[in-house]
Design a protein around this motif. Structure first.
Motif, PDB file in Angstrom:
ATOM      1  N   GLU A 499     -35.660 -51.533  41.692  1.00 52.53           N
ATOM      2  CA  GLU A 499     -36.324 -50.288  41.307  1.00 52.53           C
ATOM      3  C   GLU A 499     -35.336 -49.150  41.141  1.00 52.53           C
ATOM      4  N   SER A 500     -34.268 -49.180  41.899  1.00 53.69           N
ATOM      5  CA  SER A 500     -33.254 -48.131  41.828  1.00 53.69           C
ATOM      6  C   SER A 500     -32.280 -48.344  40.684  1.00 53.69           C
ATOM      7  N   ASN A 502     -32.740 -48.003  37.615  1.00 53.20           N
ATOM      8  CA  ASN A 502     -33.021 -47.122  36.483  1.00 53.20           C
ATOM      9  C   ASN A 502     -33.667 -47.860  35.315  1.00 53.20           C
ATOM     10  N   SER A 504     -36.229 -47.910  32.532  1.00 49.01           N
ATOM     11  CA  SER A 504     -37.016 -46.970  31.719  1.00 49.01           C
ATOM     12  C   SER A 504     -37.028 -47.478  30.291  1.00 49.01           C
ATOM     13  N   ALA A 578     -42.605 -48.329  35.158  1.00 45.27           N
ATOM     14  CA  ALA A 578     -41.217 -48.407  34.716  1.00 45.27           C
ATOM     15  C   ALA A 578     -41.059 -49.544  33.715  1.00 45.27           C
ATOM     16  N   MET A 691     -27.356 -46.789  38.277  1.00 48.20           N
ATOM     17  CA  MET A 691     -28.307 -46.328  39.285  1.00 48.20           C
ATOM     18  C   MET A 691     -28.380 -44.804  39.335  1.00 48.20           C
ATOM     19  N   SER A 694     -31.142 -42.860  37.726  1.00 47.59           N
ATOM     20  CA  SER A 694     -32.474 -42.825  38.305  1.00 47.59           C
ATOM     21  C   SER A 694     -32.694 -41.467  38.959  1.00 47.59           C
TER      22      SER A 694
END
Length: 887
Positions: A499-500, A502, A504, A578, A691, A694
Motif C-alpha cells: 500500500e505504501s 504509491n 495510483s 488505489a 514510496m 505516496s
C-alpha cells in the motif's frame, strides 16, 4: 543324559548334566536351518512355520529399496519405478541364489497374504486422497482427455493378449482351431491387460509435475485433472473385469457390487462421518481406530462376498470418508508412513518373486521370444501416448505439448500392479504375460522424467539478461510485484508495504500474491491454484481451470482458511480505490525446490520485484520468537537464482500502529533509506523514491560516506590503460567496480534534484570512519522510524563496514541489515533488504593501447568479458548509461 553318581577324591559327589545338541547332517537339510519352520510332520505346514522366512524377505527388500534408491538418485526416477525394480532384482536374486534359505516355495503363502493386506490398506489411502468434489469442477477438455486416453490402450491390450496367448500353429484369428488352442488362461485376461494399460496414477503424476515444475502450467493442470478421470475410469473397468466369469458378464456379481457402492455413499458415509467427528471431539483414539480398521475389513469382506475383490471395498470406504476435515489428516498421519514405509515393500517383494525371468526359457509352445517381448513392451508403452497425442492435436494443442501430455498421462503406479496381479490371481495371465506387463510398467515409469524434461526445455530466451530492476523501472510505468506469503502472520506487513508503494492511476501496481505451501510425501495431491478474485480477472483468466485446494498433509481446514483469508485481504487491497490490481495464487512445492517455482512464476508474470518474509517471526515487543529454517533456505536459494530484484521483509509490526489492513485511512509513516553505495543501495533508493510519492509517507535518505575509503574496487581491475564504463550487452547491464561510485553520485544527485521541492523528503549526508560509527550515526540521525530500506550490498567492499562483517549472523540481510536487526534503537522498526539482479560471475574491462582519454558515450572500444564458463572478446559494443527514473 545323566551320569552315575561317583565319589572322587577332592571332588564333591553329585549329578552331572550334559546338553545334547542335534547334529547337522553334512547333506543339505533345510529343516534344521529354521527351527520354527520344521513341522511336526510332513502334512502340517502351518502358516506360522514360515514367518521366519518372511523376516529375511522383509529385511532384504528394505535394504534393496534404499540401496537402489541411492544409486539411481541422480537419475531422479519416480519412487514407484525404484521400488518395482528393487522388488524384481531382490526377488529374483534370492530365488536364484538363496531360494532354500530365503524364499522356499511354501513361504510364499506368508508373502502373498501380507502383500494382499498391504494392497487393501494402500487402496484405502488412495480413496481417502481423492476428493470427489473436484470431479464436479473438472472441465470438459480434461474429461475428454481422460476418457479418450483409455480407448487405444484397451484395444492394444486386447491385441497383445491374443498375440501372446495364440498357438503359433494356428494363425487364422477367425478359425475355430485358433480359439480352441489358446494358452491355458481365462478370457478375462485381455480385459485385465487393457485395464492395466489405461491406468494413470494420480499421486505419482502430481509428484512428477512438482519435480518438473509443470504444476503452474495449463498443461500440468490439464494432466492432473485428466488423471483423476482416468483413475476413476480404471476402477470402474476393474470392477467390471472382476465380475466377468470366463468372458461373460454376470449381473449376479455386478449388481450386488454397485448396490454396495450406493449403500456406502448414502448410509455408511453419514455414519462414519459422525463416528469420526465424535472420536475427534472426544479424543477417543480407540473409537477412531475401531471405526477405520473395522470399516476397511468389513467393506473388503462384503465386496469379496459380492464376487468382486476385497480391494474394491477398501477403496470405496476411503472414498466415502469426507475430505477436508481434521480427522482426515489424522488418518493420513496414522496410515501413510506405516503403509508406504512398511507394508508396501512387502507387496513389491511379492511382485518381484512372481516376475520369474526363468519363464522366458521354459520349454513351451506358448513362450514368446525375448525380441517379441521387447516389441510388445514398446507397443504397450506407446499406446497411451499415441492416444492422448492424437486427441490433443485434434483439440488444437501444439505437437510438443501434446507429446508431453501423452507422456504424463502414461504415468503408472501401484494401481497398475494391482490390476495385473489381480489378473494373474484370476488365472487370466500366464507367467510370461505377467512378466511382460511388469516390464512394460517399469519401462513406462523410468522413461517419463527424461522425456518430459527433454520435451520441455525452454525455447524462449532466458530472462537472465533482461534488466528487471527498480532502478531501471520508470516511476510512471507499471510496477509488477510478486508477494510471497507463508502464513497469515505475514499478511499485515506485506500488505502495508504494498500500500505504501504509491499505487495510483499515474503509478499503477500489479500484485501477484503467492501463498506458499509445503509439499510433503504425505499428500501428493499438489497443484498450483489460480484464485480468480475479481471480475476483471475472471475476464482475463477464464481459460485457467479452478481446482479445490487440498493441502500437503497438514490441517486441511486450516489451510483452506488461510488461503481464503489471503484472498480476501488482497481483494480488500484491490477495492480500496488505489490503482492496485491483485491476483492470488497458491503454490504447493517442497521447500528444497520452491524457489524454482517462484522464479518461474516471476518470469511468466514479468515481475520487477519479489518480496519474501524473513524466516523469523517477531512478537508484539519486536523480539524474534519463531524460526523456520526452511524459509531461510528458500530465501537464500531465491536470492541466488532469481532473475529480478528481490526484497526480504523483516516485519516487526509494520503498519500495526498506523492502520489496520481492512481500513482505508492511516497516519503518516516514517521510512528511512540508508545509502552507502553499490547497485543494491541504488535499488533501495529507487524503491524508497517511489514510496516517497505516496501522500502518507515521509522519507529520509541518509547517505554515509567514508572519510578515507580508498578501496574503490575489489582487486580485479589493474593497470593504467583501464577505463571504467557501463556496457549494455544482450539486454544486460554489466559494470566495473570502479564505475559504481560514479553511478552512485549520479543517481543520488538525480534524486536530490528532483525531490528538492518535496517537504516530505529529507536528505542527510554524513561522513563516518568505521562500522561502529555507522551504527552510532544511524541511531543519532534517525530517532524513530517505521521501516528501514537498505541494500544487501553483500559483494560491495567498503572500509567503513569491515569491522561489522565479522559478526554477521544472517548473511542474506547483508552486513548492515544484520547489524540493524540486532540494534537496540531499531527493535521496533521493520527492515526491507533489497538485492538488485545482476549477471553473476561476469566481469568486464577495457584495454586501450596508449590512449587514456575518455571515450564519448557512443564510442567503440575493445572489451573483454570473463565469466566462470568462457571468455568472450568483442570489438563492437556500444557504451551507454543506464536509464534514470523520471517523474
Amino acid at each position: 543324559m545323566a551320569s552315575e553318581t561317583t565319589t572322587v577324591e577332592g571332588w564333591t559327589s553329585g549329578v552331572i548334566n550334559v546338553c545334547l545338541n542335534e547334529s547337522i547332517p553334512t547333506s543339505l537339510d533345510t529343516s534344521v536351518f529354521w527351527k520354527l519352520a520344521r513341522p511336526e510332520n510332513e502334512n502340517n505346514h502351518t502358516f506360522i512355520h514360515y514367518v521366519p522366512y518372511y523376516f529375511v524377505q522383509f529385511a532384504a527388500i528394505l535394504f534393496g529399496i534404499n540401496v537402489i534408491s541411492a544409486i539411481l538418485k541422480p537419475l531422479r526416477f519416480p519412487r514407484f519405478s525404484v521400488e518395482l525394480l528393487a522388488g524384481i532384482l531382490i526377488g529374483q536374486g534370492l530365488r536364484t541364489w538363496a531360494r532354500v534359505y530365503a524364499i522356499p516355495t511354501n513361504s510364499l503363502k506368508v508373502l502373498d497374504t501380507l502383500g494382499h493386506a498391504s494392497l487393501i490398506y494402500y487402496v484405502f489411502l488412495v480413496g481417502l486422497e481423492i476428493d470427489l468434489r473436484t470431479v464436479r469442477h473438472i472441465g470438459k477438455e480434461a474429461v475428454y482427455t481422460g476418457l479418450t486416453g483409455t480407448i487405444l490402450p484397451l484395444f492394444v491390450g486386447f491385441v497383445e493378449f491374443f498375440v501372446m496367448a495364440a498357438d503359433p500353429r494356428y494363425t487364422n484369428f477367425f478359425s475355430q482351431e485358433f480359439w480352441e488352442n489358446l494358452a491355458p488362461v481365462k478370457l478375462t485376461g485381455p480385459v485385465f491387460w487393457g485395464v492395466a494399460l489405461t491406468v494413470t496414477s494420480f499421486p505419482d503424476l502430481a509428484r512428477i509435475l512438482s519435480d518438473t515444475k509443470l504444476l503452474h502450467t495449463d498443461m500440468g493442470r490439464l494432466a492432473l485433472s485428466s488423471s483423476i478421470i482416468s483413475e476413476l475410469t480404471t476402477w470402474i473397468l476393474l470392477v467390471i473385469a472382476l465380475t466377468l466369469n470366463n468372458g461373460t458378464l454376470n449381473p449376479l456379481y455386478l449388481l450386488p457390487t454397485f448396490a454396495f457402492f450406493a449403500a456406502s455413499w448414502f448410509l455408511v458415509r453419514p455414519a462414519v462421518t459422525w463416528f469420526l467427528r465424535h472420536a475427534d471431539e472426544t479424543d477417543n483414539k480407540l473409537l477412531l481406530n475401531f471405526t477405520i480398521f473395522g470399516g476397511i475389513l468389513s467393506s473388503s469382506i462384503i465386496t469379496e462376498a459380492c464376487g468382486a475383490n476385497s480391494m474394491i471395498g477398501a477403496f470405496v470406504f476411503g472414498l466415502v470418508i469426507p475430505s477436508g476435515d481434521v480427522y482426515t489428516v489424522k488418518l493420513m498421519e496414522i496410515f501413510e508412513e506405516y503403509v508406504k514405509g512398511i507394508l508396501m515393500p512387502v507387496f513389491f517383494m511379492d511382485n518381484g518373486v512372481r516376475s520369474s525371468l526363468a519363464a522366458l526359457t521354459a520349454n513351451s509352445v506358448f513362450v514368446t521370444p525375448p525380441h517379441a517381448i521387447f516389441l510388445l513392451v514398446v507397443l504397450a508403452w506407446s499406446a497411451k501416448i499415441v492416444g492422448t497425442f492424437v486427441f490433443s492435436k485434434l483439440s488444437g494443442m501444439s505437437s510438443r505439448d501434446a507429446f508431453t501430455l501423452g507422456v504424463l498421462m502414461n504415468t503408472k503406479g501401484v494401481l497398475a500392479l494391482v490390476v495385473i496381479n489381480t489378473g494373474r490371481n484370476n488365472q487370466g495371465f500366464s507367467q510370461v504375460m505377467f512378466l511382460t506387463l511388469v516390464l512394460s510398467m517399469l519401462f513406462m515409469s523410468v522413461t517419463i522424467m527424461p522425456l518430459v524434461r527433454a520435451a520441455n526445455k525452454s525455447t524462449r530466451k532466458s530472462s537472465q539478461f533482461k534488466r528487471r530492476t527498480m532502478e531501471s523501472n520508470k516511476l510512471e510505468s507499471e510496477l509488477r510485484v510478486l508477494a510471497c506469503i507463508h502464513t497469515t502472520r505475514n499478511l499485515s506487513g506485506m500488505v502495508y508495504l504494498l500500500e505504501s508503494s504509491n499505487g495510483s492511476k499515474q503509478y499503477p501496481i500489479s500484485v501477484f500474491a503467492l501463498h506458499l505451501v509445503q509439499l510433503t510425501d504425505r499428500r501428493a495431491t499438489a497443484m498450483l491454484i489460480v484464485h480468480d478474485n475479481s471480475s476483471n480477472h475472471n475476464k482475463h483468466n477464464n481459460n485457467i481451470s479452478r481446482h479445490s485446494f487440498e493441502g500437503s498433509g497438514q490441517n486441511l481446514s486450516r489451510r483452506e482458511e488461510e488461503s481464503q483469508h489471503i484472498i480476501m485481504t488482497f481483494e480488500s487491497l484491490e477495492n480500496r480505490g488505489a490503482s492496485v490490481s491483485a491476483q492470488s495464487l497458491t503454490v504447493v512445492s517442497p521447500y528444497a525446490t520452491m524457489h524454482e517455482d517462484i522464479t518461474c512464476l516471476g518470469e511468466d508474470k514479468r515481475v520487477t520485484l519479489i518480496l519474501v518474509p524473513f524466516h523469523k517471526q517477531a512478537d508484539v515487543y519486536g523480539r524474534f520468537q519463531d524460526e523456520n529454517t526452511n524459509w531461510r533456505t528458500m530465501n537464500k536459494n531465491l536470492m541466488a537464482t532469481t532473475t529480478c530484484s528481490i526484497g526480504i521483509l523483516v516485519d516487526r509490526g509494520l503498519g500495526s500502529s498506523s492502520k489496520d489492513v481492512t481500513t482505508t485511512s492511516r497516519s503518516q509513516s516514517s521510512f528511512v533509506v540508508i545509502f552507502i553505495g553499490g547497485p543494491d543501495d541504488r535499488e533501495a533508493l529507487a524503491y524508497g523514491w517511489r514510496m516517497a510519492k505516496s501522500p502518507n509517507v515521509n522519507l529520509t535518505m541518509l547517505r554515509l560516506l567514508s572519510v578515507d575509503d580508498d578501496d574503490d574496487g575489489d582487486g580485479d581491475v589493474h593497470g593504467d590503460n583501464i577505463e571504467d564504463v557501463t556496457v549494455e550487452r544482450g539486454g544486460a547491464t554489466m559494470r566495473s567496480k570502479r564505475d559504481e561510485s560514479e553511478l552512485d553520485d549520479e543517481y543520488v544527485n538525480e534524486f536530490r534534484f528532483r525531490t528538492m521541492q518535496d517537504e516530505s523528503i529529507k536528505y542527510v549526508e554524513k561522513q563516518v570512519k568505521s562500522g561502529d560509527e555507522v551504527i552510532t550515526m544511524i541511531g543519532r540521525v534517525v530517532t524513530s522510524c517505521d521501516l528501514y530500506i537498505l541494500g544487501q550490498s553483500k559483494n560491495v567492499r567498503s572500509s567503513i563496514m569491515s569491522g561489522l562483517s565479522e559478526w554477521t549472523e544472517y548473511d542474506e540481510l547483508g552486513v548492515l541489515g544484520d547489524t540493524l536487526m540486532a540494534s537496540e534503537f531499531a527493535q521496533r522498526s521493520s527492515l526491507l533488504v533489497l538485492k538488485q539482479h545482476y549477471v553473476p560471475g561476469m566481469r568486464m574491462w577495457i584495454r586501450r593501447d596508449g590512449d587514456n582519454s575518455k571515450n564519448n558515450d557512443n564510442g567503440r572500444v575493445s572489451l573483454a568479458f570473463s565469466s566462470s564458463n568462457a571468455n568472450v572478446i568483442s570489438n563492437d559494443v556500444r557504451i551507454n548509461r543506464p536509464p534514470m527514473p523520471r517523474q
